[in-house]
Design an enzyme around this catalytic site. Structure first.
Site, PDB file in Angstrom:
ATOM      1  N   LYS A 146       0.805  -1.223   0.000  1.00 13.83           N
ATOM      2  CA  LYS A 146       0.000   0.000   0.000  1.00 13.83           C
ATOM      3  C   LYS A 146       0.843   1.280   0.000  1.00 13.83           C
ATOM      4  CE  LYS A 146      -4.291  -1.919   1.737  1.00 13.83           C
ATOM      5  NZ  LYS A 146      -5.358  -1.916   2.705  1.00 13.83           N
ATOM      6  N   LYS A 227      -5.051  -9.677  -5.737  1.00 14.44           N
ATOM      7  CA  LYS A 227      -6.308 -10.013  -5.063  1.00 14.44           C
ATOM      8  C   LYS A 227      -7.395  -8.978  -5.386  1.00 14.44           C
ATOM      9  CE  LYS A 227      -6.347  -7.647  -0.674  1.00 14.44           C
ATOM     10  NZ  LYS A 227      -7.131  -7.583   0.503  1.00 14.44           N
ATOM     11  N   LYS A 230     -11.361  -3.685  -2.664  1.00 15.07           N
ATOM     12  CA  LYS A 230     -12.388  -2.637  -2.699  1.00 15.07           C
ATOM     13  C   LYS A 230     -11.877  -1.356  -3.339  1.00 15.07           C
ATOM     14  CE  LYS A 230     -14.072  -3.583   1.833  1.00 15.07           C
ATOM     15  NZ  LYS A 230     -12.770  -3.575   2.489  1.00 15.07           N
TER      16      LYS A 230
HETATM   17  N1  AQP Z   1      -9.753 -10.884  -2.521  1.00 12.69           N
HETATM   18  C1  AQP Z   1     -10.095 -11.427  -1.359  1.00 12.69           C
HETATM   19  N2  AQP Z   1     -10.360 -12.760  -1.275  1.00 12.69           N
HETATM   20  C2  AQP Z   1     -10.720 -13.316  -0.100  1.00 12.69           C
HETATM   21  N3  AQP Z   1     -10.832 -12.618   1.059  1.00 12.69           N
HETATM   22  C3  AQP Z   1     -10.579 -11.298   1.011  1.00 12.69           C
HETATM   23  N4  AQP Z   1     -10.599 -10.335   1.944  1.00 12.69           N
HETATM   24  C4  AQP Z   1     -10.258  -9.157   1.396  1.00 12.69           C
HETATM   25  N5  AQP Z   1     -10.009  -9.318   0.088  1.00 12.69           N
HETATM   26  C5  AQP Z   1     -10.202 -10.638  -0.175  1.00 12.69           C
HETATM   27  C6  AQP Z   1     -10.969 -10.551   3.336  1.00 12.69           C
HETATM   28  O1  AQP Z   1     -12.108  -9.739   3.599  1.00 12.69           O
HETATM   29  C7  AQP Z   1     -12.058  -9.313   4.958  1.00 12.69           C
HETATM   30  C8  AQP Z   1     -12.294  -7.837   5.027  1.00 12.69           C
HETATM   31  O2  AQP Z   1     -11.232  -7.152   4.376  1.00 12.69           O
HETATM   32  P1  AQP Z   1     -10.932  -5.655   4.764  1.00 12.69           P
HETATM   33  O3  AQP Z   1     -12.037  -4.803   4.369  1.00 12.69           O
HETATM   34  O4  AQP Z   1     -10.617  -5.568   6.191  1.00 12.69           O
HETATM   35  O5  AQP Z   1      -9.613  -5.225   4.071  1.00 12.69           O
HETATM   36  P2  AQP Z   1      -8.760  -5.763   2.918  1.00 12.69           P
HETATM   37  O6  AQP Z   1      -8.267  -7.140   3.177  1.00 12.69           O
HETATM   38  O7  AQP Z   1      -7.712  -4.754   2.684  1.00 12.69           O
HETATM   39  O8  AQP Z   1      -9.843  -5.821   1.761  1.00 12.69           O
HETATM   40  P3  AQP Z   1      -9.880  -5.035   0.441  1.00 12.69           P
HETATM   41  O9  AQP Z   1     -11.144  -5.378  -0.207  1.00 12.69           O
HETATM   42  O10 AQP Z   1      -8.638  -5.281  -0.353  1.00 12.69           O
HETATM   43  O11 AQP Z   1      -9.964  -3.531   0.904  1.00 12.69           O
HETATM   44  P4  AQP Z   1      -9.011  -2.312   0.561  1.00 12.69           P
HETATM   45  O12 AQP Z   1      -8.997  -2.196  -0.916  1.00 12.69           O
HETATM   46  O13 AQP Z   1      -9.660  -1.157   1.212  1.00 12.69           O
HETATM   47  O14 AQP Z   1      -7.664  -2.598   1.120  1.00 12.69           O
HETATM   48  C9  AQP Z   1     -10.700  -9.725   5.516  1.00 12.69           C
HETATM   49  O15 AQP Z   1     -10.871 -10.872   6.309  1.00 12.69           O
HETATM   50  C10 AQP Z   1      -9.901 -10.052   4.293  1.00 12.69           C
HETATM   51  O16 AQP Z   1      -8.949 -11.051   4.558  1.00 12.69           O
END
Ligand code: AQP
Length: 362
Positions: A146, A227, A230
């Site tokens: 990040k 991966k 969001k």
């Molecule tokens: N691609 C993914 N596949 C499976 N699990 C996923 N998680 C996130 N992306 C995937 C799981 O979803 C939960 C919530 O995630 P988060 O919102 O706390 O943050 P993150 O992991 O950083 O998810 P994002 O979607 O990638 O958000 P941004 O873009 O804001 O950083 C967690 O349990 C995560 O493991």
């Protein structure tokens, strides 16, 4: 909950020894008391929940509430480690709460709350920060990803794994259901808990991560080597739980595959089609080998069209429930009750940690 310490000592020991042999994974004996294990997890309100969050984490949340004492949080303090528009942050926090309920979380079985409404999270994070090292934080791959290409990254982005440790440790969580992108953060949480316990006496429960064996990492549709996320720039790289049927169709039909036409699971050589097979399997309940047989000799077009239908059917139920709950007073009431229950437990742990550190408690 049953308190075995009320029995006479001989009987207590015999009962506990016998029980331990029959205990399910979801139960534990703590200080002579038979208790449900506790689970904690959270989702950031950085945008709308996508199918990666849903398949990798939320579906586990829903399953666990049947057998464990569950605490699920909307982790808004984490989301401000990257810039957020305040109006959007407010709406997304309530969206995530409504989606928790729409995907099957039951407030009677799970405590649902917003992280910033329980100040103990930030306070414990500070106590843990003073017992952690920049070296261990520098190794976190999410920080490296990040902060890439930034000359100077926000301090919060560097230290947020400690806030995540505080989130988990405050609730004496035994189990943390997450996607496997969080493995390193769970390891850090365990290290911090063990270090603190060794230095200041028994304070925290050392938690374990719970990862799906299949679908723990759903990949981006436009680039199956990354991966699904969001905050991705390309809206067609993900499917949000609130996407319209047209948007789902566009995202799947554009999804990166390969130059062959065979529908076969092969993560290394066919990462795009393997990712779509995983999504199809998780939404439909059909195994990968059943799907490979079903689509033998068919092109990617037919497979993708069917996948669009399967996803849209599943999302329709979630979206209908979401519409009902999102604007209702019930949602705010659920979050208020969640805040009360979460605060009670979090404050007990915080007091334990402060007392063991030698703080004056008045
Ligand atoms: N691609 C993914 N596949 C499976 N699990 C996923 N998680 C996130 N992306 C995937 C799981 O979803 C939960 C919530 O995630 P988060 O919102 O706390 O943050 P993150 O992991 O950083 O998810 P994002 O979607 O990638 O958000 P941004 O873009 O804001 O950083 C967690 O349990 C995560 O493991």
């Amino acid at each position: 909950m049953f308190d075995f310490s009320r029995l006479n000592k001989g009987l207590e020991k015999r009962c506990l020894d016998k029980l331990k042999r029959f205990l399910y994974d979801e139960w534990m004996i703590n200080g002579g008391v038979l208790m449900m294990k506790r689970a904690f997890s959270g989702v950031q309100p950085t945008g709308n929940i996508h199918i990666g969050n849903y398949l990798g984490a939320l579906r586990q949340f829903v399953e666990l509430q049947e057998t464990m004492d569950c605490f699920y949080c909307i982790v808004d303090l984490h989301s401000i480690t990257v810039p957020q528009d305040p109006k959007e942050l407010y709406e997304h926090s309530l969206d995530v709460a409504a989606l928790y309920i729409a995907t099957g979380l039951d407030p009677k079985k799970s405590t649902i709350f917003i992280q910033s409404t329980v100040p103990a999270h930030a306070e414990l994070a500070w106590l843990l920060q003073c017992n952690s090292y920049t070296g261990e934080l520098s190794r976190m791959t999410q920080f490296k990803d990040k902060s890439r290409n930034q000359e100077s990254a926000p301090t919060g982005l560097f230290t947020y794994p400690i806030l995540m440790a505080a989130d988990i440790l405050l609730y004496d969580a035994n189990v943390v259901p997450v996607g496997n992108d969080q493995k390193q953060h769970i390891e850090l949480t365990r290290d911090l808990a063990i270090r603190f316990n060794n230095k200041f006496g028994e304070t925290f429960v050392v938690p374990e991560g719970k990862f799906n064996t299949f679908g723990a990492r759903i990949m981006a549709l436009d680039d199956p080597t990354k991966k699904m996320s969001k905050s991705a720039e390309n809206p067609f790289s993900l499917i949000s739980l609130l996407d319209t049927p047209q948007k789902v169709k566009k995202s799947i039909m554009r999804a990166t595959t390969d130059s062959e036409s065979e529908i076969r699971y092969d993560e290394e050589n066919k990462p795009g089609i393997s990712n779509l097979l995983t999504i199809y399997s998780l939404f439909s309940g059909l195994s990968i080998s059943d799907l490979e047989k079903k689509y033998e000799g068919c092109g990617y077009g037919t497979f993708k069209k069917d996948l669009v239908e399967i996803i849209n059917e599943s999302l329709k139920d979630i979206q209908d429930r979401y519409q009902e709950i999102r604007k209702s007073d019930e949602l705010i009431q659920i979050l208020k009750e969640g805040k009360e229950k979460a605060s009670e437990i979090a404050n007990q742990t915080l007091i334990r940690a402060k007392k063991n550190l030698g703080f004056v408690l008045l």
